[in-house]
Write an enzyme that holds these catalytic residues in place. Structure first.
Site, mmCIF file in Angstrom:
data_model
loop_
_atom_site.group_PDB
_atom_site.id
_atom_site.type_symbol
_atom_site.label_atom_id
_atom_site.label_comp_id
_atom_site.label_asym_id
_atom_site.label_seq_id
_atom_site.Cartn_x
_atom_site.Cartn_y
_atom_site.Cartn_z
ATOM 1 N N GLY A 27 -17.576 -8.773 -18.359
ATOM 2 C CA GLY A 27 -17.446 -7.749 -19.400
ATOM 3 C C GLY A 27 -18.660 -7.632 -20.300
ATOM 4 O O GLY A 27 -19.038 -6.533 -20.712
ATOM 5 N N GLY A 44 -9.799 -5.618 -33.243
ATOM 6 C CA GLY A 44 -11.023 -6.120 -33.870
ATOM 7 C C GLY A 44 -12.190 -5.244 -33.432
ATOM 8 O O GLY A 44 -12.021 -4.068 -33.106
ATOM 9 N N ARG A 45 -13.375 -5.856 -33.419
ATOM 10 C CA ARG A 45 -14.569 -5.075 -33.062
ATOM 11 C C ARG A 45 -14.447 -4.411 -31.693
ATOM 12 O O ARG A 45 -14.731 -3.223 -31.532
ATOM 13 C CB ARG A 45 -15.802 -5.982 -33.073
ATOM 14 C CG ARG A 45 -16.395 -6.231 -34.423
ATOM 15 C CD ARG A 45 -17.584 -7.173 -34.294
ATOM 16 N NE ARG A 45 -17.123 -8.460 -33.828
ATOM 17 C CZ ARG A 45 -16.966 -9.530 -34.609
ATOM 18 N NH1 ARG A 45 -17.292 -9.455 -35.881
ATOM 19 N NH2 ARG A 45 -16.519 -10.666 -34.129
ATOM 20 N N ILE A 46 -14.033 -5.202 -30.682
ATOM 21 C CA ILE A 46 -13.995 -4.660 -29.320
ATOM 22 C C ILE A 46 -12.868 -3.631 -29.182
ATOM 23 O O ILE A 46 -13.057 -2.566 -28.590
ATOM 24 C CB ILE A 46 -13.874 -5.798 -28.275
ATOM 25 C CG1 ILE A 46 -15.122 -6.687 -28.335
ATOM 26 C CG2 ILE A 46 -13.695 -5.226 -26.863
ATOM 27 C CD1 ILE A 46 -15.054 -7.961 -27.495
ATOM 28 N N ARG A 67 -2.613 -8.455 -35.641
ATOM 29 C CA ARG A 67 -1.980 -9.330 -36.632
ATOM 30 C C ARG A 67 -1.879 -8.619 -37.975
ATOM 31 O O ARG A 67 -0.905 -8.697 -38.681
ATOM 32 C CB ARG A 67 -2.838 -10.590 -36.837
ATOM 33 C CG ARG A 67 -2.502 -11.729 -35.929
ATOM 34 C CD ARG A 67 -3.416 -12.891 -36.224
ATOM 35 N NE ARG A 67 -4.816 -12.459 -36.283
ATOM 36 C CZ ARG A 67 -5.822 -13.225 -36.667
ATOM 37 N NH1 ARG A 67 -5.600 -14.453 -37.041
ATOM 38 N NH2 ARG A 67 -7.074 -12.773 -36.677
ATOM 39 N N HIS A 117 -15.347 -12.011 -14.641
ATOM 40 C CA HIS A 117 -15.708 -12.235 -16.054
ATOM 41 C C HIS A 117 -17.124 -11.716 -16.350
ATOM 42 O O HIS A 117 -18.023 -12.497 -16.676
ATOM 43 C CB HIS A 117 -15.599 -13.729 -16.412
ATOM 44 C CG HIS A 117 -15.530 -13.972 -17.893
ATOM 45 N ND1 HIS A 117 -14.785 -14.964 -18.464
ATOM 46 C CD2 HIS A 117 -16.123 -13.335 -18.938
ATOM 47 C CE1 HIS A 117 -14.914 -14.952 -19.772
ATOM 48 N NE2 HIS A 117 -15.740 -13.960 -20.091
ATOM 49 N N GLU A 174 -9.939 -19.643 -14.598
ATOM 50 C CA GLU A 174 -11.246 -19.286 -14.027
ATOM 51 C C GLU A 174 -11.997 -20.520 -13.558
ATOM 52 O O GLU A 174 -11.934 -21.552 -14.231
ATOM 53 C CB GLU A 174 -12.088 -18.551 -15.084
ATOM 54 C CG GLU A 174 -11.512 -17.207 -15.419
ATOM 55 C CD GLU A 174 -12.332 -16.445 -16.461
ATOM 56 O OE1 GLU A 174 -13.500 -16.818 -16.704
ATOM 57 O OE2 GLU A 174 -11.795 -15.473 -17.003
ATOM 58 N N ARG A 229 -9.131 -12.671 -22.544
ATOM 59 C CA ARG A 229 -8.955 -14.008 -21.963
ATOM 60 C C ARG A 229 -7.708 -13.985 -21.081
ATOM 61 O O ARG A 229 -6.668 -13.453 -21.488
ATOM 62 C CB ARG A 229 -8.773 -15.065 -23.052
ATOM 63 C CG ARG A 229 -10.057 -15.500 -23.739
ATOM 64 C CD ARG A 229 -11.015 -16.263 -22.814
ATOM 65 N NE ARG A 229 -12.201 -16.710 -23.496
ATOM 66 C CZ ARG A 229 -13.340 -16.017 -23.581
ATOM 67 N NH1 ARG A 229 -13.436 -14.826 -23.017
ATOM 68 N NH2 ARG A 229 -14.382 -16.530 -24.210
HETATM 69 C C1 8YV Z 1 -19.307 -14.446 -22.529
HETATM 70 C C2 8YV Z 1 -16.991 -14.016 -23.459
HETATM 71 O O1 8YV Z 1 -20.035 -14.054 -21.466
HETATM 72 O O2 8YV Z 1 -18.250 -14.217 -25.449
HETATM 73 C C3 8YV Z 1 -17.171 -14.336 -24.901
HETATM 74 O O3 8YV Z 1 -16.170 -14.698 -25.529
HETATM 75 O O4 8YV Z 1 -15.928 -14.024 -22.994
HETATM 76 C C4 8YV Z 1 -18.042 -13.681 -22.513
HETATM 77 O O5 8YV Z 1 -18.196 -12.313 -22.460
HETATM 78 C C5 8YV Z 1 -19.076 -15.915 -22.459
HETATM 79 O O6 8YV Z 1 -18.141 -16.352 -23.371
HETATM 80 C C6 8YV Z 1 -20.337 -16.690 -22.642
HETATM 81 O O7 8YV Z 1 -20.064 -18.006 -23.027
#
Ligand code: 8YV
Length: 328
Positions: free
Chosen positions: A292, A159-161, A181, A290, A272, A243
């Site tokens: 990122g 996807g985007r990332i 997918r 967490h 977490e 995740r």
């Molecule tokens: C966020 C993340 O910081 O956006 C997401 O899905 O995993 C994180 O990078 C976090 O979810 C903020 O709620």
């Protein structure tokens, strides 16, 4: 919701500029102490709020949603992943769910690349050594990591990332492979010189580095199961900025300890903020809390999206970042 300002309950501390604007626009209740809400507090919030603004640390499950008051019509989540929200129940109850896609793509891809480098080149180990006062000086065979240039990167979730990671990784001389997918359009595949693997099992067996960049859904829970992790090469490294639930963390820790996988870079964990104690004992893993997408710019952009989603909804329109049903 139209005739008065909506009551918006925000579960965690957001950047000042976002909180200030939310206070101007809505009847906003902030969480100034930033203490994560208990389930009882979340229930109290959904009973009263017109709009709830949760984050990844809030479990908005069927039990919480069952107690939502009649006013709750929007959950404007601060974040992209929505696995902390029971989407099916929200939909049944007529509650719209929005997220903040797109604005944390580049930051998360940066962090993924940083973890790849950190594991391959032993950055955290080197840093720990200096701080422990144990550095005796340079040596020709001292702290040898592995070159990433010319290696194969397998991206799970294009996807985007995943695509932003691929763009960076090409600059570091990695060849790009992916499993998704759906195959991405030809022009994207060509631009990234990416090879599509329909079979995740096949891809895993051929990669030097594997990066998890897919969302956590029922379909991706333990996608990297003990069986699949065994398909990896012994010299492979694995990074996860998506995740924790996508990887069987116990199996991963066991295999890292047994040197059946060379290393791992983990920004996310299955339970977490608990981290599997086995991982803490290993030198060949780099562990991050967490973070990122944790840039000030990113958090402000996320807050902007939350505001736009609420404002649009409150004005009687469809908010732009409605979570699509296909994610269910
Ligand atoms: C966020 C993340 O910081 O956006 C997401 O899905 O995993 C994180 O990078 C976090 O979810 C903020 O709620």
């Amino acid at each position: 919701m139209a005739s008065r300002k909506p009551l918006v309950i925000v579960t965690r501390k957001l950047p000042d500029v976002i909180e200030t604007r939310m206070m101007e626009l809505f009847d906003t209740r902030l969480n100034l102490t930033d203490t994560p809400m208990t389930t009882a507090q979340l229930v109290a919030a959904v009973k009263q709020a017109d709009v709830l603004v949760p984050t990844v640390t809030d479990r908005i499950d069927a039990g919480v949603l069952a107690q939502a008051g009649p006013n709750l019509k929007l959950i404007a989540s601060f974040g992209t992943g929505v696995d902390h929200i029971d989407l099916a129940t929200a939909r049944q109850r007529g509650i719209t769910v929005t997220n903040t896609p797109g604005v944390l793509t580049e930051d998360t891809a940066d962090m993924t690349m940083a973890l790849i480098l950190a594991v391959a080149r032993r950055l955290a180990e080197g840093e720990r050594l200096i701080r422990a006062g144990k550095w005796q000086g340079w040596g020709p065979t001292f702290m040898l990591g592995h070159r990433i240039w010319g290696k194969r990167l397998g991206i799970i979730g294009m996807g985007r990332i995943g695509q932003a990671l691929a763009r960076r990784a090409r600059g570091f001389g990695l060849s790009i492979h992916y499993h998704n997918r759906r195959r991405v359009p030809d022009e994207i595949e060509h631009a990234l010189e990416a090879t599509y693997w329909e079979s995740l099992d096949q891809m895993l067996a051929h990669m030097d580095i594997v990066s998890v960049n897919c969302p956590h859904t029922p379909a991706t829970y333990h996608l990297l199961s003990a069986r699949r992790l065994k398909l990896l090469r012994k010299d492979a490294i694995i990074v996860n900025t998506a995740r924790g639930e996508v990887i069987d963390e116990n199996a991963l820790a066991r295999m890292l300890a047994n040197k059946e996988i060379a290393g791992a870079g983990l920004d996310v964990f299955e339970h977490e903020p608990a981290v599997n104690p086995k991982l803490l004992r290993l030198d060949n893993v780099v562990l991050l809390p967490h973070m990122g997408s944790a840039t000030l710019e990113g958090r402000v952009d996320m807050g902007e999206k939350v505001i736009i989603n609420i404002k649009t909804f409150a004005d009687g329109h469809r908010p732009p970042d409605r979570v699509i049903e296909s994610m269910l």
